[in-house]
Write an enzyme that holds these catalytic residues in place. Structure first.
Site, PDB file in Angstrom:
ATOM      1  CE1 TYR A 285      -4.078   1.630  -0.215  1.00  0.00           C
ATOM      2  CE2 TYR A 285      -3.520   2.713   1.843  1.00  0.00           C
ATOM      3  CZ  TYR A 285      -4.343   2.586   0.748  1.00  0.00           C
ATOM      4  OH  TYR A 285      -5.423   3.422   0.596  1.00  0.00           O
TER       5      TYR A 285
ATOM      6  CE  LYS B 251      -7.152   6.499   0.336  1.00  0.00           C
ATOM      7  NZ  LYS B 251      -8.378   7.122  -0.208  1.00  0.00           N
TER       8      LYS B 251
END
Length: 258
Positions: free
Chosen positions: A158, A165
């Site tokens: 990720y 995020k």
């Protein structure tokens, strides 16, 4: 019996539809099915042929371009809403981007330019939308964005989107605190891994899907329809006491330890 909640009479903005597999599309369909009137954006001329037919299926009266990197485009969207509707009840921010090299590399090696781009498109654009939406929500409203478990824990591959995020989720809490007095509620949806076009840019994503289904308490993956149903509830009046939350839609995966 009348439905327990509906969105009849509400008007919402949906930013982030790319195709029929998008989280934003599933949310938009749920909003519309419950009676909301929608404004829909598309990224650019290349994206318009894919998005406009979907927006027309939603009977959206406002279909406009919106690339948050282009000066003035986001402001033009909200000006159009002000002119045609005079107000706004909710919005969905479902966009994220990081340059490919930065996304596929280590956070340690991320470029300054790549990090700033990812943060601007994926996080600060939501703050900008909140700023523009606030004067249109004088009767209150709801702001939704989309996050992922990689904001909270390290998820292999990720990479750069994890810190970005995390900033987005923190922004949700601060916006909820600042806008709550005006009746504006703010939430992040955190779906588990989903087969969307955006997710296809993550390296070895199929492996992540398999691992998640194996380890989630329900031993399956959520789908975009589950996310849409949750989003529709959160923007409804039945969720009036909820704000500042990260709402997981992941069949319980987020509760499982390492």
């Amino acid at each position: 019996m009348a439905p327990y909640f509906d969105l009849t009479g509400k008007r919402g903005l949906v930013v982030g539809i790319a195709n029929e597999h998008s989280i934003a599309w599933a949310c938009a369909r749920a909003f519309r099915a419950l009676g909301a009137e929608l404004a829909v954006t598309y990224l650019n001329e290349k994206a318009e042929p894919h998005v406009r037919p979907l927006a027309e299926r939603l009977e959206a009266p406002i279909i406009v371009p919106c690339d948050v990197r282009e000066p003035g485009q986001l402001e033009a969207v909200f000006e159009r809403i002000r002119e045609e509707w005079g107000g706004l009840d909710f919005l969905l921010h479902s966009i994220a981007f990081a340059p490919r090299d930065d996304l596929h590399g280590r956070v340690t090696d991320s470029s300054r330019e790549g990090f700033l781009t990812a943060m601007d498109v994926s996080c600060h654009s939501f703050i900008r939308m909140a700023h523009l939406a606030e004067p249109l929500m004088n009767r209150g409203g709801a702001l939704l964005t989309v996050s992922f478990y990689g904001a909270e824990k390290v998820v292999e591959h990720y990479n750069l989107m994890g810190p970005v995020k995390a900033a987005l989720e923190s922004s949700v809490r601060y916006l909820a605190a600042e806008l709550g007095e005006g009746g504006i509620r703010v939430h992040a949806l955190s779906p588990g891994p989903l087969k969307t076009r955006a997710a296809s840019g993550i390296d070895r994503f199929d492996e992540l899907l398999e691992r998640t289904a194996e380890r989630a308490p329900r031993h399956q993956l959520a789908d975009v329809e589950d996310v849409g149903a949750t989003a529709a509830f959160l923007v409804s009046d039945r969720a009036k006491s909820l704000t500042g939350n990260v709402t997981y839609v992941d069949c319980g995966y987020h509760v499982v330890g390492a």
